[in-house]
Design a protein around this motif. Structure first.
Motif, PDB file in Angstrom:
ATOM      1  N   ARG A 266      -7.596   6.724  15.011  1.00  0.00           N
ATOM      2  CA  ARG A 266      -9.041   6.877  15.178  1.00  0.00           C
ATOM      3  C   ARG A 266      -9.529   8.063  14.377  1.00  0.00           C
ATOM      4  NH1 ARG A 266     -10.010   7.799  21.484  1.00  0.00           N
ATOM      5  NH2 ARG A 266      -8.803   5.871  21.536  1.00  0.00           N
TER       6      ARG A 266
ATOM      7  N   GLU B 169     -11.322   8.176   5.661  1.00  0.00           N
ATOM      8  CA  GLU B 169     -11.877   6.834   5.847  1.00  0.00           C
ATOM      9  C   GLU B 169     -10.877   5.761   5.432  1.00  0.00           C
ATOM     10  OE1 GLU B 169     -14.546   5.828   7.254  1.00  0.00           O
ATOM     11  OE2 GLU B 169     -15.776   7.635   7.469  1.00  0.00           O
ATOM     12  N   GLU B 170     -10.227   5.961   4.284  1.00  0.00           N
ATOM     13  CA  GLU B 170      -9.234   4.985   3.842  1.00  0.00           C
ATOM     14  C   GLU B 170      -8.051   4.957   4.810  1.00  0.00           C
ATOM     15  OE1 GLU B 170      -6.451   3.732   0.014  1.00  0.00           O
ATOM     16  OE2 GLU B 170      -7.496   5.662  -0.005  1.00  0.00           O
TER      17      GLU B 170
ATOM     18  N   LEU C 105      -8.079   5.484   7.945  1.00  0.00           N
ATOM     19  CA  LEU C 105      -8.476   4.708   9.116  1.00  0.00           C
ATOM     20  C   LEU C 105      -8.411   3.223   8.818  1.00  0.00           C
ATOM     21  CD1 LEU C 105      -9.616   4.797  12.036  1.00  0.00           C
ATOM     22  CD2 LEU C 105     -11.917   4.735  11.006  1.00  0.00           C
ATOM     23  N   ASP C 106      -8.897   2.809   7.641  1.00  0.00           N
ATOM     24  CA  ASP C 106      -8.865   1.400   7.259  1.00  0.00           C
ATOM     25  C   ASP C 106      -7.436   0.875   7.148  1.00  0.00           C
ATOM     26  OD1 ASP C 106     -11.628   1.323   7.154  1.00  0.00           O
ATOM     27  OD2 ASP C 106     -11.734   1.638   4.983  1.00  0.00           O
ATOM     28  N   LEU C 107      -6.535   1.713   6.654  1.00  0.00           N
ATOM     29  CA  LEU C 107      -5.151   1.302   6.448  1.00  0.00           C
ATOM     30  C   LEU C 107      -4.338   1.303   7.737  1.00  0.00           C
ATOM     31  CD1 LEU C 107      -4.260   3.247   3.158  1.00  0.00           C
ATOM     32  CD2 LEU C 107      -4.604   0.780   3.394  1.00  0.00           C
ATOM     33  N   GLY C 108      -4.850   1.977   8.764  1.00  0.00           N
ATOM     34  CA  GLY C 108      -4.085   2.111   9.996  1.00  0.00           C
ATOM     35  C   GLY C 108      -3.237   3.370  10.032  1.00  0.00           C
TER      36      GLY C 108
ATOM     37  N   LYS D  16       0.824  -1.202   0.000  1.00  0.00           N
ATOM     38  CA  LYS D  16       0.000   0.000   0.000  1.00  0.00           C
ATOM     39  C   LYS D  16       0.865   1.261   0.000  1.00  0.00           C
ATOM     40  CE  LYS D  16      -4.297  -1.243  -0.218  1.00  0.00           C
ATOM     41  NZ  LYS D  16      -5.168  -0.764  -1.333  1.00  0.00           N
TER      42      LYS D  16
END
Length: 274
Positions: free
Chosen positions: A194, A184-185, A187-190, A170
């Protein structure tokens, strides 16, 4: 040769008990990294290295953004990091200075929490990645930026930090395309720890900082040290050996004895200041 100027107004410093809040304060330039801001940032981080009173650092940006990276207007205008030493020498000095900013963020003993709203691009992405925790608001947007300007996709440690946060593949995609990563992405990726409601980033960061400050001061310092070693890529056996030595040292402290007594007595422990 005139002395380089430090822009003392470019970063505001506030103390909330044991928490230091640094706000990048060039909102008209989306908090881009001017020479004066860089020098001020270095001064602050040098002071924090031996600051035992303030235990957590929160970094935020004034206005509409976290940080838009290097101030390219200053670069285009020919502003020199160190005057009268030659073009290559002054540019290399500036490059070293922006790189050391990231290593100092990792080196200071305080956990660092970044509050990202708006853009965190170029150097802003790297500052966020160098933080231990990243709190984002819905408008947060990350981008390496450098690669679309004819420069390398890795700068200020991003080619080392980003793969360790979101994974190699990634990170390669982001750094090789220069594309945006929205909140949002992220957050999904870390990339974000938060995601909170608009305007709630600082409150969330201060809440996390308060939780960290409830622990024994030496605990957070040594835990950050272990996390730094882990990021450097030592083997599992090496990491466990360092953990073992650290744990023996920590369990020999007065704070550990106080914490175990407080646990037995069902009360809140009272730790030493350092």
């Amino acid at each position: 040769m005139s002395s380089p100027e430090v822009d003392t107004d470019s970063i505001t410093v506030e103390h909330h008990g044991a928490v230091t809040v640094l706000t990048l304060n060039r909102p008209d330039r989306l908090n881009a990294l001017s020479h004066g801001l860089l020098r001020r940032f270095h001064e602050i981080l040098d002071d924090l290295l031996y600051d035992y009173e303030h235990r957590v650092v929160v970094i935020a940006g004034a206005g509409r953004a976290f940080c838009a990276g290097m101030d390219l207007h200053a670069v285009a205008a020919g502003e020199e990091w160190v005057p009268d030493v030659g073009r290559v020498q002054t540019m290399y000095g500036l490059q070293e200075a922006v790189g050391r900013l990231v290593t100092k963020l990792r080196k200071i003993p305080q956990p660092v929490i970044s509050v990202v709203h708006g853009v965190a691009v170029g150097g802003g992405l790297s500052i966020a990645c160098a933080s231990d925790v990243r709190v984002g608001e819905p408008g947060a947007r990350f981008n390496p930026a450098f690669v679309k300007l004819g420069a390398s996709g890795g700068d200020m440690g991003s080619s080392w930090l980003l793969p360790r946060i979101i994974g190699f593949e990634k990170a390669a995609e982001v750094l090789l395309t220069g594309r945006d990563v929205g909140a949002e992405e992220a957050l999904d990726l870390g990339l974000l720890s938060r995601l909170v409601a608009p305007g709630d980033g600082m409150e969330a960061a201060l809440g996390l900082a308060a939780e960290m400050c409830e622990l024994a001061p030496f605990t957070t310092r040594m835990t950050k040290s272990l996390l730094n070693l882990s990021r450097d890529g030592v083997s599992l056996e090496q990491m466990i050996e360092v953990e073992n030595r650290t744990q023996i040292m920590m369990t020999s402290t007065d704070d550990f004895r106080e914490a175990t007594r407080a646990f037995s007595e069902r009360r809140t422990p009272t730790f030493r200041d350092h």
